[in-house]
Design a protein around this motif. Structure first.
Motif, PDB file in Angstrom:
ATOM      1  N   CYS A 123       0.111  -3.643  -0.655  1.00  0.00           N
ATOM      2  CA  CYS A 123       0.875  -3.321  -1.786  1.00  0.00           C
ATOM      3  C   CYS A 123       1.760  -2.076  -1.140  1.00  0.00           C
ATOM      4  O   CYS A 123       1.731  -1.430  -0.193  1.00  0.00           O
ATOM      5  CB  CYS A 123       0.247  -2.858  -2.903  1.00  0.00           C
ATOM      6  N   SER A 177       3.683   1.262  -2.791  1.00  0.00           N
ATOM      7  CA  SER A 177       3.087   2.024  -3.816  1.00  0.00           C
ATOM      8  C   SER A 177       3.671   3.499  -3.779  1.00  0.00           C
ATOM      9  O   SER A 177       3.956   4.182  -2.943  1.00  0.00           O
ATOM     10  CB  SER A 177       1.677   2.188  -3.893  1.00  0.00           C
ATOM     11  N   THR A 195      -1.012   2.582  -7.509  1.00  0.00           N
ATOM     12  CA  THR A 195      -1.375   1.232  -7.043  1.00  0.00           C
ATOM     13  C   THR A 195      -2.285   1.188  -5.768  1.00  0.00           C
ATOM     14  O   THR A 195      -3.133   0.409  -5.561  1.00  0.00           O
ATOM     15  CB  THR A 195      -0.068   0.252  -6.909  1.00  0.00           C
ATOM     16  N   LEU A 216      -0.293 -10.184  -1.922  1.00  0.00           N
ATOM     17  CA  LEU A 216       0.445  -8.975  -2.391  1.00  0.00           C
ATOM     18  C   LEU A 216      -0.114  -8.614  -3.889  1.00  0.00           C
ATOM     19  O   LEU A 216      -0.076  -9.395  -4.690  1.00  0.00           O
ATOM     20  CB  LEU A 216       2.123  -9.485  -2.539  1.00  0.00           C
ATOM     21  N   ASN A 265       1.002  -5.972  -5.810  1.00  0.00           N
ATOM     22  CA  ASN A 265       2.045  -5.373  -6.508  1.00  0.00           C
ATOM     23  C   ASN A 265       2.089  -6.144  -8.157  1.00  0.00           C
ATOM     24  O   ASN A 265       1.650  -7.057  -8.088  1.00  0.00           O
ATOM     25  CB  ASN A 265       3.410  -5.047  -5.829  1.00  0.00           C
ATOM     26  N   ARG A 276      -1.913  -9.248 -12.043  1.00  0.00           N
ATOM     27  CA  ARG A 276      -1.683  -7.754 -12.413  1.00  0.00           C
ATOM     28  C   ARG A 276      -1.490  -7.417 -13.825  1.00  0.00           C
ATOM     29  O   ARG A 276      -1.937  -7.013 -14.565  1.00  0.00           O
ATOM     30  CB  ARG A 276      -0.815  -6.999 -11.348  1.00  0.00           C
TER      31      ARG A 276
END
Ligand code: AN7
Length: 336
Positions: free
Chosen positions: A79, A81, A85, A149, A151, A157
């Motif tokens: 990620c 960040s 995160t 990934l 994020n 998420r």
């Protein structure tokens, strides 16, 4: 305590026999804020999402993103960040036995978050650039390499993060407005989704820091700046969805200054007994500056724990009182 996936599996994209990577996230306190309620003439509640396992709301999304990565057979996660995160990804990856890399803006993440990412064994890359550049680079990297990934551009998420909306309504039944800090705009989008699944639409009040307020000014900010390092973001990935969430709910997106953020940060600690990180205090700063807009009951999302950023706290707080080890000196020190 069971985690989110177990508790809300019927409303999350996980089947009964899917692997679950959990640290017991979610189920965070929602506490009434008497002082703030009196100040803004509304019933104000604080969602203490900094009490999640790694100290921020990111854990809600990360249990889902990392569980899905394991289900898909991923060996590594990555990620970009501003800190939280990274800490969360590092912890859940460690738990799952995955390799983790995090790309953070050099010198611009709070000390606690850096300590977490390193302790959990992530490869921490300090980018000589800002968060927006880091996100662009990890997106390009994950197009070329089989690394998941994690994020908030990752669908899982938001699925995890929407559960905070469920929890608030389980406790309060009704809510007129939600006040929330906005950085990459994933969380406000997730709350909108969560409320939508419950068939309700409380007004969403999003707050950005004045020096990092692309949604407020309607254009990207090339060099975002704010003391609230978590939301030092100039080009939010969930830009359109966040604007749609605020428009559809008759909400608003507004900016608050760093000094307003810090005043709310100190007030929460000193008057409500709640220590959050500066970015989280933007939700309260916004309410204090712009009012509750006629809402009777408002929940402020306090996204991260105050212990994440000891440097800002020590800079904002009063000093200690030095004292010799004898009763007279202690009496004087204690009684003033
Ligand atoms: C404490 O960790 O973007 O609007 O990379 O850490 O969903 O981005 C953190 C964001 C608010 C903003 N409060 O949420 C990251 C990161 C805290 C945060 C936000 C963040 P989004």
């Amino acid at each position: 305590m069971s985690g989110l996936i177990e508790r809300y599996r019927d409303r999350l994209p996980f089947a009964a026999d899917d692997p679950v990577v959990t640290l017991g996230e979610g189920g965070t306190p929602l506490v009434h804020a008497p002082h703030l309620s009196a100040r803004v003439d509304a019933e104000v509640w604080l969602k203490l999402d900094g009490t999640n396992p790694t100290g921020s709301f990111k854990d809600r999304g990360m249990t889902c993103a990392v569980s899905a990565a394991v289900r898909e057979g991923a060996k590594a996660v990555i990620c970009a960040s501003t800190g939280n995160t990274a800490a969360s990804a590092a912890a859940y990856a460690a738990r799952a036995g995955l390799t983790c890399a995090v790309i953070v803006p050099e010198g611009k993440i709070a000390a606690g978050k850096l300590a977490q990412a390193l302790m959990h064994g992530a490869r921490v890359i300090a980018l000589r650039g800002n968060f927006d550049q880091a996100l662009t680079l990890v997106r390009a990297l994950t197009d070329r390499h089989p690394i998941a990934l994690v994020n908030s551009v990752n669908h899982f998420r938001l699925e995890g993060q929407k559960t905070a909306a469920f929890e608030i309504i389980e406790q309060l039944d009704e809510l007129d407005a939600l006040s929330i800090p906005v950085g990459n705009a994933g969380n406000i989008t997730a709350y909108h989704r969560g409320f939508g699944e419950l068939g309700i639409a409380p007004r969403l009040f999003g707050f950005q820091a004045e020096g990092a307020a692309p949604l407020v000014i309607g254009k990207k900010v090339d060099q975002p700046e704010t003391i609230a390092s978590a939301i030092r973001i100039g080009n939010p990935a969930r830009w359109e969805e966040a604007m749609e969430a605020m428009t559809a709910s008759r909400g608003m997106v507004r900016a608050v200054s760093d000094s307003e953020i810090l005043a709310a940060y100190r007030l929460l600690a000193a008057r409500e007994g709640v220590f959050c990180e500066p970015a989280s205090a933007a939700s309260v700063a916004g309410l204090l500056r712009y009012g509750a807009g006629g809402a009777r009951r408002v929940a402020c999302v306090l996204t991260g724990h105050g212990l994440k950023d000891p440097d800002t706290a020590l800079n904002q707080a009063g000093g200690v009182i030095p004292c010799e080890p004898n009763l007279g000196a202690v009496e004087e020190a204690v009684l003033g």
